[in-house]
Design an enzyme around this catalytic site. Structure first.
Site, PDB file in Angstrom:
ATOM      1  CB  ILE A  39      -0.917   0.012   1.233  1.00 19.40           C
ATOM      2  CG1 ILE A  39      -2.032  -1.009   1.054  1.00 19.40           C
ATOM      3  CG2 ILE A  39      -1.509   1.398   1.453  1.00 19.40           C
ATOM      4  CD1 ILE A  39      -3.036  -0.668  -0.031  1.00 19.40           C
ATOM      5  N   GLY A  66       3.549  -1.397  -4.832  1.00 21.10           N
ATOM      6  CA  GLY A  66       4.509  -2.503  -4.780  1.00 21.10           C
ATOM      7  C   GLY A  66       5.030  -2.769  -6.173  1.00 21.10           C
ATOM      8  N   GLY A  68       6.237  -5.420  -7.644  1.00 23.22           N
ATOM      9  CA  GLY A  68       5.681  -6.604  -8.275  1.00 23.22           C
ATOM     10  C   GLY A  68       4.244  -6.385  -8.707  1.00 23.22           C
ATOM     11  CB  ALA A  69       1.322  -5.049  -6.875  1.00 22.71           C
ATOM     12  CG  ASN A  70       3.373  -0.626  -8.935  1.00 25.21           C
ATOM     13  OD1 ASN A  70       2.274  -0.638  -8.388  1.00 25.21           O
ATOM     14  ND2 ASN A  70       4.388   0.081  -8.468  1.00 25.21           N
ATOM     15  CB  ALA A 269       4.185   3.118 -10.938  1.00 22.72           C
ATOM     16  CB  ALA A 270       7.898   5.889 -14.647  1.00 19.81           C
ATOM     17  N   GLY A 271       9.001   3.037 -13.919  1.00 20.51           N
ATOM     18  CA  GLY A 271       9.860   1.908 -14.243  1.00 20.51           C
ATOM     19  C   GLY A 271       9.109   0.591 -14.263  1.00 20.51           C
ATOM     20  CB  SER A 302       2.610   5.614 -15.947  1.00 19.01           C
ATOM     21  OG  SER A 302       4.014   5.765 -15.895  1.00 19.01           O
ATOM     22  NE  ARG A 305      -3.438   8.636 -17.091  1.00 22.57           N
ATOM     23  CZ  ARG A 305      -3.823   7.649 -17.876  1.00 22.57           C
ATOM     24  NH1 ARG A 305      -3.669   6.404 -17.479  1.00 22.57           N
ATOM     25  NH2 ARG A 305      -4.356   7.892 -19.054  1.00 22.57           N
ATOM     26  CB  SER A 311      -0.070   6.359 -12.862  1.00 21.28           C
ATOM     27  OG  SER A 311       0.927   5.337 -12.788  1.00 21.28           O
TER      28      SER A 311
END
Length: 325
Positions: A39, A66, A68-70, A269-271, A302, A305, A311
């Protein structure tokens, strides 16, 4: 089924052809992700807080995140085959938010454990740059004994990061027979053994600098560092350079891809979006150069946002973005 390489494909052809043969020649390859669920507590600030300084946040938001989650959510939103995601989720109220999001996207494979869900505390300044502190929580419980190796072996492409115990990541890379993509973030606690199992190593500029100092004792340039990782067994190094674009290095070529000019709001989260979209492009038969462009486009959208998974663009948005260039 006969696979035809696109006409624009050049020097990476042999490596990519070998990868395609290795994954049994299916046109749409299956992607799995093993990694973290968090989170994200995102604080929008005027500037990064200095030591000893107290400042008021302009805004606070809570997002699913996270690394992995992203990546798993990116695969699910942009790809056509869904995504299997091996991850540990905690026993708190936040876990319900994550599970609801995964089930809505058709993401399967998560494991409930009796620890708090992982957290990421993120400062985002007015230029869109970020600083992140991670509390592992449930992610620390993703031990290699929890992996269903038979199910994982049914996939063709595996996305890995470094927010779970490294022993698990290393074992996954070692045992997986398909294409392995490793994002070495955070760039800490990594054993040199993993590099021989990697088809793609995808650090950002800060991470390849840190890894170079750890493994080679110095950092000269991004290109020279990438070449040294090839010597350790990595087939391809893709360095994410932020607003300076992306560098692809393998035994045949060094190629720089410029970024797409957009107004950055949050680069959190761009990467991860790049990695997920890159994997989707490979799974659909695109060559590595085309896949880099596709991933760069998704990442560019992404950063316009706020938030991590909030994003991530849909497939139609990425295609429209590329079409309107």
């Amino acid at each position: 089924m006969t696979f035809h390489f696109p006409s624009c494909y050049h020097s990476c052809e042999n490596d990519f052809e070998n990868d395609f043969i290795k994954t049994q020649g299916r046109m749409f390859l299956v992607i799995s992700v093993v990694g973290s669920s968090n989170i994200d507590i995102v604080l929008k600030v005027d500037h990064f807080t200095k030591p000893g300084e107290t400042q008021k946040a302009i805004e606070m938001n809570v997002f699913p995140g996270g690394k992995g989650a992203n990546q798993a959510v990116t695969v699910a939103k942009i790809g056509e085959k869904g995504c299997r995601f091996v991850t540990c989720i905690g026993n708190d109220d936040y876990s319900d938010l994550l599970i609801e999001n995964y089930e809505k996207l058709g993401i399967t494979g998560y494991i409930r454990v009796s620890l708090p869900t992982g957290r990421a505390f993120i400062e985002v300044d007015k230029t869109g740059q970020n600083r992140i502190i991670i509390f592992p929580g449930a992610n620390a419980e993703l031990k290699k004994e929890l992996i269903d190796w038979n199910t994982l072996s049914e996939s063709d492409i595996l996305l890995l990061q470094n927010e779970i115990p490294f022993e698990t990541t290393l074992e996954c890379a070692k045992r997986f027979n398909g294409i392995v993509i490793f994002d070495p973030a955070p760039a800490q606690g990594i054993n040199e053994e993993i590099f021989q199992y990697l088809d793609y190593l995808t650090p950002n500029e800060k991470e390849i600098e840190a890894l170079s100092k750890d493994f080679f004792g110095e950092f000269l340039t991004v290109e020279k560092a990438a070449e040294k990782f090839l010597e350790l067994g990595v087939k391809n190094v893709i360095v994410k350079l932020g607003d300076k674009g992306v560098l692809l290095v393998n035994k045949n070529e060094k190629k720089h891809f410029p970024t797409f000019k957009v107004k950055a709001v949050d680069t959190t989260a761009a990467g991860d979006v790049f990695n997920g979209a890159f994997a989707v492009a490979l799974s659909e038969g695109k060559n590595p150069e085309e896949a880099v462009i596709f991933g760069t486009a998704a990442a560019a959208i992404s950063v316009t946002r706020l938030g991590a998974q909030s994003s991530i663009p849909a497939r139609e948005e990425v295609e429209a973005f590329l079409k309107n260039l």
